[in-house]
Design a protein around this motif. Structure first.
Motif, PDB file in Angstrom:
ATOM      1  N   LYS A 174       0.865  -1.171   0.000  1.00  0.00           N
ATOM      2  CA  LYS A 174       0.000   0.000   0.000  1.00  0.00           C
ATOM      3  C   LYS A 174       0.909   1.230   0.000  1.00  0.00           C
ATOM      4  N   LEU A 175       0.359   2.358  -0.419  1.00  0.00           N
ATOM      5  CA  LEU A 175       1.154   3.566  -0.577  1.00  0.00           C
ATOM      6  C   LEU A 175       0.630   4.684   0.316  1.00  0.00           C
ATOM      7  N   GLN A 176       1.571   5.446   0.898  1.00  0.00           N
ATOM      8  CA  GLN A 176       1.233   6.619   1.688  1.00  0.00           C
ATOM      9  C   GLN A 176       2.251   7.717   1.409  1.00  0.00           C
ATOM     10  N   VAL A 177       1.834   8.963   1.602  1.00  0.00           N
ATOM     11  CA  VAL A 177       2.741  10.098   1.544  1.00  0.00           C
ATOM     12  C   VAL A 177       2.648  10.835   2.863  1.00  0.00           C
ATOM     13  N   GLU A 178       3.801  11.089   3.474  1.00  0.00           N
ATOM     14  CA  GLU A 178       3.819  11.761   4.770  1.00  0.00           C
ATOM     15  C   GLU A 178       3.159  13.127   4.685  1.00  0.00           C
ATOM     16  N   ASP A 179       2.332  13.419   5.687  1.00  0.00           N
ATOM     17  CA  ASP A 179       1.662  14.724   5.815  1.00  0.00           C
ATOM     18  C   ASP A 179       0.754  15.049   4.631  1.00  0.00           C
ATOM     19  N   ALA A 180       0.239  14.023   3.985  1.00  0.00           N
ATOM     20  CA  ALA A 180      -0.671  14.248   2.860  1.00  0.00           C
ATOM     21  C   ALA A 180      -1.543  13.018   2.679  1.00  0.00           C
ATOM     22  N   GLN A 181      -2.678  13.225   2.053  1.00  0.00           N
ATOM     23  CA  GLN A 181      -3.575  12.124   1.719  1.00  0.00           C
ATOM     24  C   GLN A 181      -3.961  12.224   0.246  1.00  0.00           C
ATOM     25  N   PRO A 182      -2.998  12.087  -0.638  1.00  0.00           N
ATOM     26  CA  PRO A 182      -3.297  12.234  -2.063  1.00  0.00           C
ATOM     27  C   PRO A 182      -4.007  11.012  -2.619  1.00  0.00           C
ATOM     28  N   THR A 183      -4.736  11.225  -3.698  1.00  0.00           N
ATOM     29  CA  THR A 183      -5.249  10.108  -4.473  1.00  0.00           C
ATOM     30  C   THR A 183      -4.074   9.502  -5.234  1.00  0.00           C
ATOM     31  N   MET A 184      -3.897   8.191  -5.128  1.00  0.00           N
ATOM     32  CA  MET A 184      -2.752   7.537  -5.751  1.00  0.00           C
ATOM     33  C   MET A 184      -3.211   6.245  -6.419  1.00  0.00           C
ATOM     34  N   MET A 185      -2.811   6.057  -7.663  1.00  0.00           N
ATOM     35  CA  MET A 185      -3.076   4.835  -8.397  1.00  0.00           C
ATOM     36  C   MET A 185      -1.760   4.348  -8.976  1.00  0.00           C
ATOM     37  N   SER A 186      -1.552   3.043  -8.985  1.00  0.00           N
ATOM     38  CA  SER A 186      -0.258   2.556  -9.464  1.00  0.00           C
ATOM     39  C   SER A 186      -0.402   1.242 -10.220  1.00  0.00           C
ATOM     40  N   THR A 187       0.631   0.918 -10.952  1.00  0.00           N
ATOM     41  CA  THR A 187       0.769  -0.369 -11.603  1.00  0.00           C
ATOM     42  C   THR A 187       2.229  -0.773 -11.532  1.00  0.00           C
ATOM     43  N   HIS A 188       2.528  -2.014 -11.837  1.00  0.00           N
ATOM     44  CA  HIS A 188       3.898  -2.469 -11.656  1.00  0.00           C
ATOM     45  C   HIS A 188       4.200  -3.658 -12.550  1.00  0.00           C
ATOM     46  N   LEU A 209       1.331  16.756  -4.700  1.00  0.00           N
ATOM     47  CA  LEU A 209       2.000  16.385  -3.457  1.00  0.00           C
ATOM     48  C   LEU A 209       2.631  17.614  -2.808  1.00  0.00           C
ATOM     49  N   PRO A 210       2.903  17.557  -1.497  1.00  0.00           N
ATOM     50  CA  PRO A 210       3.611  18.661  -0.851  1.00  0.00           C
ATOM     51  C   PRO A 210       5.048  18.747  -1.355  1.00  0.00           C
ATOM     52  N   GLU A 211       5.706  19.856  -1.074  1.00  0.00           N
ATOM     53  CA  GLU A 211       7.104  20.019  -1.474  1.00  0.00           C
ATOM     54  C   GLU A 211       7.973  19.001  -0.746  1.00  0.00           C
ATOM     55  N   HIS A 212       8.936  18.427  -1.425  1.00  0.00           N
ATOM     56  CA  HIS A 212       9.836  17.408  -0.875  1.00  0.00           C
ATOM     57  C   HIS A 212       9.053  16.244  -0.254  1.00  0.00           C
ATOM     58  N   PRO A 213       8.224  15.578  -1.023  1.00  0.00           N
ATOM     59  CA  PRO A 213       7.390  14.494  -0.469  1.00  0.00           C
ATOM     60  C   PRO A 213       8.216  13.274  -0.094  1.00  0.00           C
ATOM     61  N   TRP A 229       8.261  -5.180   5.229  1.00  0.00           N
ATOM     62  CA  TRP A 229       9.331  -4.532   4.484  1.00  0.00           C
ATOM     63  C   TRP A 229       8.962  -3.073   4.210  1.00  0.00           C
ATOM     64  N   ASN A 230       8.342  -2.439   5.191  1.00  0.00           N
ATOM     65  CA  ASN A 230       7.931  -1.054   5.009  1.00  0.00           C
ATOM     66  C   ASN A 230       9.157  -0.173   4.780  1.00  0.00           C
ATOM     67  N   VAL A 231       9.048   0.734   3.814  1.00  0.00           N
ATOM     68  CA  VAL A 231      10.184   1.576   3.474  1.00  0.00           C
ATOM     69  C   VAL A 231       9.680   2.953   3.078  1.00  0.00           C
ATOM     70  N   THR A 232      10.401   3.993   3.522  1.00  0.00           N
ATOM     71  CA  THR A 232      10.058   5.372   3.176  1.00  0.00           C
ATOM     72  C   THR A 232      11.106   5.917   2.221  1.00  0.00           C
ATOM     73  N   ILE A 233      10.639   6.493   1.106  1.00  0.00           N
ATOM     74  CA  ILE A 233      11.509   6.903   0.006  1.00  0.00           C
ATOM     75  C   ILE A 233      11.387   8.410  -0.188  1.00  0.00           C
ATOM     76  N   PRO A 234      12.461   9.172  -0.025  1.00  0.00           N
ATOM     77  CA  PRO A 234      12.401  10.611  -0.317  1.00  0.00           C
ATOM     78  C   PRO A 234      12.306  10.842  -1.812  1.00  0.00           C
ATOM     79  N   LEU A 235      11.448  11.771  -2.207  1.00  0.00           N
ATOM     80  CA  LEU A 235      11.260  12.108  -3.614  1.00  0.00           C
ATOM     81  C   LEU A 235      11.736  13.533  -3.869  1.00  0.00           C
ATOM     82  N   SER A 236      12.284  13.754  -5.034  1.00  0.00           N
ATOM     83  CA  SER A 236      12.801  15.070  -5.363  1.00  0.00           C
ATOM     84  C   SER A 236      12.622  15.355  -6.848  1.00  0.00           C
ATOM     85  N   THR A 237      12.308  16.609  -7.156  1.00  0.00           N
ATOM     86  CA  THR A 237      12.216  17.062  -8.553  1.00  0.00           C
ATOM     87  C   THR A 237      13.473  17.828  -8.971  1.00  0.00           C
TER      88      THR A 237
END
Length: 466
Positions: A174-188, A209-213, A229-237
């Motif tokens: 399952k997917l989550q973003v810290e400090d946000a509740q965005p609509t998220m759809m994925s495939t893999h 998404l918020p800045e620096h999600p 195997w929960n893991v948090t991944i920093p995202l950057s543009t």
């Protein structure tokens, strides 16, 4: 918001060839279709997190956007690979061509813009590793351009597995973003790469998404093994900012008594996002775009809710990277199965060119060449008009098996509708004929409304007028 992967139907991959061919043929004839000018929303690929769901086929999967408030359910696609590369875990992981593996496993399901991630080194290395139940999950890298997220990872069974099967090569999350509740759809897509390893690529569509999600993948199961195997991944543009261009057209209009405003269009090397403000509360309108040369943008899913629709597409074509304008089409008519039918048109492969094959609405497809390369078969063609520029073209081998493209067709000329499309590798003597699926309508759909969006690349954020 995410969808529970275990609620999706699992489709087995180990079917006898004759059964698989029959299923694919039947599915191809069940697919709704329509020409680009009327039903370009018919195909695309995003799914929630069921590692075994998949779609067969190519362009003619109709994209059913069931848009509820803040959610989009997209048709299922996922193919599990089973070819071996035998990489070691450490240094080889850095060299893994995840997007290349994605295309090899899933074919033309994904738009060709994803190739730019590896070609331009746009992802960020992470190498975050989690071990539980003698299984190591390593997040190799992540990509985020403000439009979509791509996460690449490897799974290694440290003990107990003699050789992985397709049932083992699956990650449930399952997917989550810290400090946000965005609509998220994925495939893999997952691909086995060794006796104890497989790699995966997850593509995520999300709302703003918020800045620096920071993205968290809550991984509760790998294959048949339950664990954590929960893991948090920093995202950057950061890598993409200088390569991203945003326009604010602010062009308004009315279609079928529904008001709309083209609010924003964003171009990155990998994605194009069109943002439309509207009062389409029933989510019945469909939007798609083409450039000034009538080149169609690959569709990439989207979301709608709270008076806004965000539609994702691939980037502009390589031959026209900065079009002076794009045209947005709007259609609110959904075709029903009885309104159209498909008919197969055949043309024998003789080795002599051109080979002419019938297209839609009286048009033609002219096959101008075939290249039998070491790892792919490339077909070059020209269409007679814009409607036929992306035909549902297949190859048929000497055993009667129909072969779908492995990548989406790429336009190669500005002055004509000339395209090049890749298929899986074929031996020269095995190709017997070309197959094109032609659409025939009982009920002719109306033409969509067209809205021209000027693009001033020197002043991109300044609103422009039609």
């Amino acid at each position: 918001m995410t969808l529970d992967s275990q609620s999706r139907q699992n489709l087995g991959m180990d079917l006898p060839p004759e059964v698989a061919d029959a299923v694919q043929n039947r599915m191809s004839h069940l697919r709704p279709s329509g020409s680009f000018e009327t039903l370009w929303q018919r195909y695309k690929k995003y799914a929630p997190h069921d590692p075994k769901g998949h779609q067969s086929g190519f362009k003619h999967v109709r994209r059913k956007w069931l848009l509820a408030a803040n959610a989009l359910i997209l048709c299922t696609v996922i193919v599990t690979g089973a070819w071996l590369l035998s990489p070691s875990v450490g240094a080889a992981l850095q060299k893994s061509k995840f997007i290349e593996l994605l295309y090899k496993s899933s074919g033309a399901s994904f738009d060709n813009g994803l190739e730019q991630i590896e070609q331009q080194n746009l992802s960020t290395q992470t190498n975050i590793a989690i071990i539980d139940k003698d299984i190591r999950l390593t997040i190799a890298n992540a990509f985020y351009d403000g439009v979509q997220i791509v996460v690449n990872y490897e799974v290694e069974f440290l003990k107990g597995k003699k050789s992985l099967t397709s049932d083992d090569a699956a990650v449930y999350y399952k997917l989550q973003v810290e400090d946000a509740q965005p609509t998220m759809m994925s495939t893999h897509v997952f691909t086995i790469t060794g006796a104890h390893t497989f790699v995966g690529t997850t593509l995520i569509n999300t709302s703003v998404l918020p800045e620096h999600p920071r993205l968290t993948m809550l991984v509760e199961r790998i294959g048949s093994i339950q664990g954590n195997w929960n893991v948090t991944i920093p995202l950057s543009t950061e890598k993409i900012e200088l390569l991203t261009t945003k326009f604010r057209p602010q062009i308004s209009g009315t279609y079928q008594d529904k008001h709309f405003t083209v609010d924003e269009i964003i171009f990155t090397p990998v994605s194009t996002q069109l943002v439309v403000k509207n009062d389409d509360l029933d989510h019945k309108l469909f939007y798609w775009i083409k450039d000034d040369l009538d080149t169609q943008f690959d569709p990439g899913g989207g979301q709608s809710g709270n008076g806004e629709a965000r539609m994702n597409f691939g980037p502009p074509s390589a031959i026209n990277p900065k079009p002076p304008f794009v045209t947005m089409m709007i259609n609110g008519i959904q075709m029903e199965p009885g309104d159209w039918s498909n008919r197969d048109v055949l043309a024998a492969y003789t080795g002599k060119f051109p080979i002419i094959i019938e297209g839609n609405n009286g048009g033609t497809i002219k096959i101008t060449g075939v290249q039998f390369l070491d790892d792919t078969t490339v077909v070059d063609y020209e269409s007679s008009d814009a409607v036929n520029q992306l035909p549902t073209l297949m190859l048929e081998d000497s055993a009667g098996k129909r072969i779908w493209p492995s990548k989406r067709a790429v336009r190669v000329a500005r002055d004509k509708y000339a395209y090049s499309v890749q298929f899986p590798k074929l031996e020269p003597g095995s190709l017997t004929r070309f197959v094109n699926m032609v659409e025939e309508y009982v009920k002719v759909p109306p033409k969509p409304m067209e809205v021209r969006i000027p693009l001033d690349w020197d002043h991109p954020k300044t609103p422009t007028n039609p």
